[in-house]
Motif scaffolding. Sequence first.
Motif, PDB file in Angstrom:
ATOM      1  N   ARG A   1      -0.079   3.520  -3.068  1.00 13.33           N
ATOM      2  CA  ARG A   1      -0.342   2.605  -4.182  1.00 13.33           C
ATOM      3  C   ARG A   1      -1.701   2.872  -4.821  1.00 13.33           C
ATOM      4  N   LYS A   2      -2.703   3.083  -3.977  1.00 15.03           N
ATOM      5  CA  LYS A   2      -4.074   3.189  -4.470  1.00 15.03           C
ATOM      6  C   LYS A   2      -4.277   4.407  -5.361  1.00 15.03           C
ATOM      7  N   THR A   3      -3.799   5.557  -4.908  1.00 17.65           N
ATOM      8  CA  THR A   3      -4.075   6.805  -5.627  1.00 17.65           C
ATOM      9  C   THR A   3      -2.908   7.282  -6.471  1.00 17.65           C
ATOM     10  N   ARG A   4      -1.723   6.714  -6.234  1.00 12.21           N
ATOM     11  CA  ARG A   4      -0.489   7.141  -6.909  1.00 12.21           C
ATOM     12  C   ARG A   4      -0.043   8.520  -6.447  1.00 12.21           C
ATOM     13  N   GLN A   5      -0.703   9.046  -5.445  1.00  7.79           N
ATOM     14  CA  GLN A   5      -0.308  10.368  -4.980  1.00  7.79           C
ATOM     15  C   GLN A   5       1.029  10.288  -4.260  1.00  7.79           C
ATOM     16  N   SER A   6       1.853  11.274  -4.552  1.00  3.79           N
ATOM     17  CA  SER A   6       3.193  11.275  -4.004  1.00  3.79           C
ATOM     18  C   SER A   6       3.420  12.556  -3.220  1.00  3.79           C
ATOM     19  N   THR A   7       3.995  12.417  -2.014  1.00  7.21           N
ATOM     20  CA  THR A   7       4.342  13.616  -1.245  1.00  7.21           C
ATOM     21  C   THR A   7       5.799  13.518  -0.819  1.00  7.21           C
ATOM     22  N   ASP A   8       6.469  14.656  -0.824  1.00 10.51           N
ATOM     23  CA  ASP A   8       7.864  14.679  -0.408  1.00 10.51           C
ATOM     24  C   ASP A   8       7.937  14.897   1.095  1.00 10.51           C
ATOM     25  N   VAL A   9       8.744  14.070   1.749  1.00  7.47           N
ATOM     26  CA  VAL A   9       8.917  14.255   3.186  1.00  7.47           C
ATOM     27  C   VAL A   9      10.417  14.214   3.502  1.00  7.47           C
ATOM     28  N   PRO A  10      10.826  14.888   4.570  1.00  6.75           N
ATOM     29  CA  PRO A  10      12.237  14.830   4.966  1.00  6.75           C
ATOM     30  C   PRO A  10      12.628  13.401   5.325  1.00  6.75           C
ATOM     31  N   VAL A  11      13.856  13.050   5.025  1.00  9.28           N
ATOM     32  CA  VAL A  11      14.333  11.694   5.275  1.00  9.28           C
ATOM     33  C   VAL A  11      14.036  11.266   6.707  1.00  9.28           C
ATOM     34  N   ALA A  12      14.312  12.148   7.630  1.00 13.11           N
ATOM     35  CA  ALA A  12      14.191  11.782   9.042  1.00 13.11           C
ATOM     36  C   ALA A  12      12.749  11.521   9.455  1.00 13.11           C
ATOM     37  N   ASP A  13      11.789  12.080   8.682  1.00  6.59           N
ATOM     38  CA  ASP A  13      10.377  11.922   9.057  1.00  6.59           C
ATOM     39  C   ASP A  13       9.667  10.791   8.317  1.00  6.59           C
ATOM     40  N   ALA A  14      10.368  10.173   7.390  1.00  5.44           N
ATOM     41  CA  ALA A  14       9.700   9.242   6.474  1.00  5.44           C
ATOM     42  C   ALA A  14       8.966   8.123   7.209  1.00  5.44           C
ATOM     43  N   ALA A  15       9.654   7.464   8.123  1.00  5.02           N
ATOM     44  CA  ALA A  15       9.041   6.312   8.788  1.00  5.02           C
ATOM     45  C   ALA A  15       7.806   6.729   9.580  1.00  5.02           C
ATOM     46  N   GLU A  16       7.930   7.832  10.312  1.00  4.30           N
ATOM     47  CA  GLU A  16       6.779   8.315  11.070  1.00  4.30           C
ATOM     48  C   GLU A  16       5.625   8.672  10.146  1.00  4.30           C
ATOM     49  N   ALA A  17       5.962   9.252   9.003  1.00  2.64           N
ATOM     50  CA  ALA A  17       4.916   9.639   8.057  1.00  2.64           C
ATOM     51  C   ALA A  17       4.138   8.411   7.575  1.00  2.64           C
ATOM     52  N   VAL A  18       4.862   7.333   7.301  1.00  3.41           N
ATOM     53  CA  VAL A  18       4.191   6.103   6.867  1.00  3.41           C
ATOM     54  C   VAL A  18       3.291   5.589   7.978  1.00  3.41           C
TER      55      VAL A  18
ATOM     56  N   PRO B   1       0.788  -1.246   0.000  1.00  3.59           N
ATOM     57  CA  PRO B   1       0.000   0.000   0.000  1.00  3.59           C
ATOM     58  C   PRO B   1       0.815   1.288   0.000  1.00  3.59           C
ATOM     59  N   TRP B   2       2.023   1.252   0.610  1.00  5.59           N
ATOM     60  CA  TRP B   2       2.826   2.475   0.647  1.00  5.59           C
ATOM     61  C   TRP B   2       4.245   2.201   0.172  1.00  5.59           C
ATOM     62  N   ARG B   3       4.807   3.191  -0.511  1.00  5.29           N
ATOM     63  CA  ARG B   3       6.178   3.038  -0.998  1.00  5.29           C
ATOM     64  C   ARG B   3       6.967   4.310  -0.671  1.00  5.29           C
ATOM     65  N   VAL B   4       8.141   4.111  -0.131  1.00  7.67           N
ATOM     66  CA  VAL B   4       9.037   5.244   0.120  1.00  7.67           C
ATOM     67  C   VAL B   4      10.152   5.161  -0.915  1.00  7.67           C
ATOM     68  N   VAL B   5      10.208   6.159  -1.813  1.00  8.44           N
ATOM     69  CA  VAL B   5      11.220   6.145  -2.850  1.00  8.44           C
ATOM     70  C   VAL B   5      12.370   7.074  -2.451  1.00  8.44           C
ATOM     71  N   VAL B   6      13.559   6.480  -2.412  1.00 10.76           N
ATOM     72  CA  VAL B   6      14.758   7.268  -2.087  1.00 10.76           C
ATOM     73  C   VAL B   6      15.494   7.488  -3.402  1.00 10.76           C
ATOM     74  N   GLY B   7      15.432   8.711  -3.911  1.00  9.69           N
ATOM     75  CA  GLY B   7      16.001   8.965  -5.234  1.00  9.69           C
ATOM     76  C   GLY B   7      16.686  10.308  -5.316  1.00  9.69           C
TER      77      GLY B   7
END
Length: 566
Positions: free
Chosen positions: A544-561, A525-531
């Motif tokens: 996955r469902k909506t394909r919507q992508s949001t940028d988050v700071p590296v340090a916050d990524a896990a919490e955001a998920v 359902p969720w993907r974190v892309v490091v690019g």
Amino acid sequence: MLWSKLFIPTLRETPAEAEVASHQLLLRAGYIRQLSAGLYNYLFLAQRALLKIQRIVREEMDAIGAQEMYLPALNPAEIWQESGRWDIMGDNMFRLKDRSGHDLCLGMTHEEIMTSIARGELRSYKHLPQIWYQIQTKFRDEPRPKSGLLRVRQFIMKDSYSFDMDQAGLDAAYDKHFQAYRRIFDRCGLKYSAVEAHSGAMGGSQSHEFMVVSDAGEDLVAVCRACGYAANLEKAVATPAPPAAADPAGDLAPEEFHTPGRKTIAEVAAFTGLPETSQMKSLVLVADGQPVLALLRGDHQLSETKFGAVANDPEFRAARPDEIVQWFGAEAGSLGPVGVKNMAIFADLALVGRRNMIAGANKDDYHLRHVTLGEDFQAEVHDLRQVAAGDQCPHCTAALDIIKTVEVGHIFKLGYKYSDTMGLRVLAADGKEVTPIMGSYGIGIERILTCAIELYHDKDGMVLPASIAPFQVVVTPANNSDAAQMDAARSIYQSCLALGLDALLDDRDERPGVKFKDADLIGVPWRVVVGKKLAGGKVELVERKTRQSTDVPVADAAEAVKGKLG
RNA sequence: CGGGGCGUAGCGCAGCCUGGUAGCGCACCUGCCUUGGGCGCAGGGGGUCGGGCGUUCAAAUCGCCCCGCCCCGACCA
């Protein structure tokens, strides 16, 4: 877990034998592989998803006080002979012999075993009520396995059984299950409806099926969009559309006329110029070894379930051509009720109040006009017809729809069938012996997964609800050879694990396109892309469902998920 | 069980009608290259042509039998 170490054999192309979407995706996404007809290997991803489903089921069953057991799948014949189901189950049951020649079978359900436990141990009303369940493999020698995991010969079922002193207790156990099932299917993210169902010939007084709307389904359900009435077609009742032409008035006597070569309802309708609704359809059936003549309006279909119940023989069959000639002196195209004395006659409700209809004359190439139920012949009147789309809802008169569904759960009030025949008795407070009343409640575990895929997929793969997806999040470094990306990805992955998330790190040495395609396919359902955005300290969080992508700071990524997963 | 279709490399298929060397794409292995949506180049491995019997100088190909799988109708979570 590290994707590079896992066995997830995804397929670029769709295997030819798969027809329905869930089957195609289960194969393509590397969830399952077929061993034989109706037998599947559940690989790593399938097993993970199924375990998550089972965990939800367990939690909700435990929450209503049900107790889990683990019982033999291999059963001695004797216990099935006691209940009579050794014979009733027929070819649907896998049977075998042990080395000393004793008959055994592989369990299809566990009413008998559960009842046998109960009768040995439950002695007093003080021991009741009880709800016992198991989540185990069941075996059925299906005549036709099909549609991937939808209809197989070995499958996982949660089945529970309730034992109560009286009807009120059973009602309470039934209601507990009804509510628990709602919570289970809600938590699994399914869209479903509970419909009134046929409860079987023996003892069942109330029954609901939990159905998921799907073209892959095989169960037909009549639904009313206006008032919410929903019932399995086997049981549905409705008011038929009125006849297309008024009946001739008057007290007319049956009158024979020549109908050369006209055998079917449609041929007779064309020949007489009268609609099919003006005819009586005559079907000859053999129930319990006895012939029965069933009468329906010409445009109506016999409900085999209803007839089986009325005739007290769910295994009834159609009469053979030679039997028909012997009993009627005419062939199947010219049969009717007038003058029939040697068998029972059942007439459908829709014939009541009709007058002067067309029926066969029991003489080849002849029919009768002016045939009236109750005047020209006598019959037992029953509800025999199968509801059709467009019939009027029994509650609100709106037109009914008929939809295809998959049955994921079934609850029903068994009554005394097993406790009675297998001798389960307890003493009541007044010292008298009482036979406990039982309920039986099933859920198809694989069907929950299959239905979720049927409901939620797109051209790229599965879009599983997070509660049952094999992983909740996948961390995808776009370029493995970029050490900074790999380091960041590893760190985010570790943070996800630390937060208790089911995380996957796609550390495979593949191009980003391959990783994205695979992640979409298996339905994470969720993907974190490091690019590339890592240079700016950001990673992408993609749904996955909506394909919507949001940028988050590296340090916050896990919490955001974790926040997204709730 | 009744009706229809298919069986050739892991997957998708061609070849069969008209008998004579088993082929294509993807996947896989090695090397180079490439790195934001199933890259590219070069080299390579992999086949009881579902099985048996028969016809023939010769069978993936023709005939008969069997097996398996899928789909459509009668049953169930």
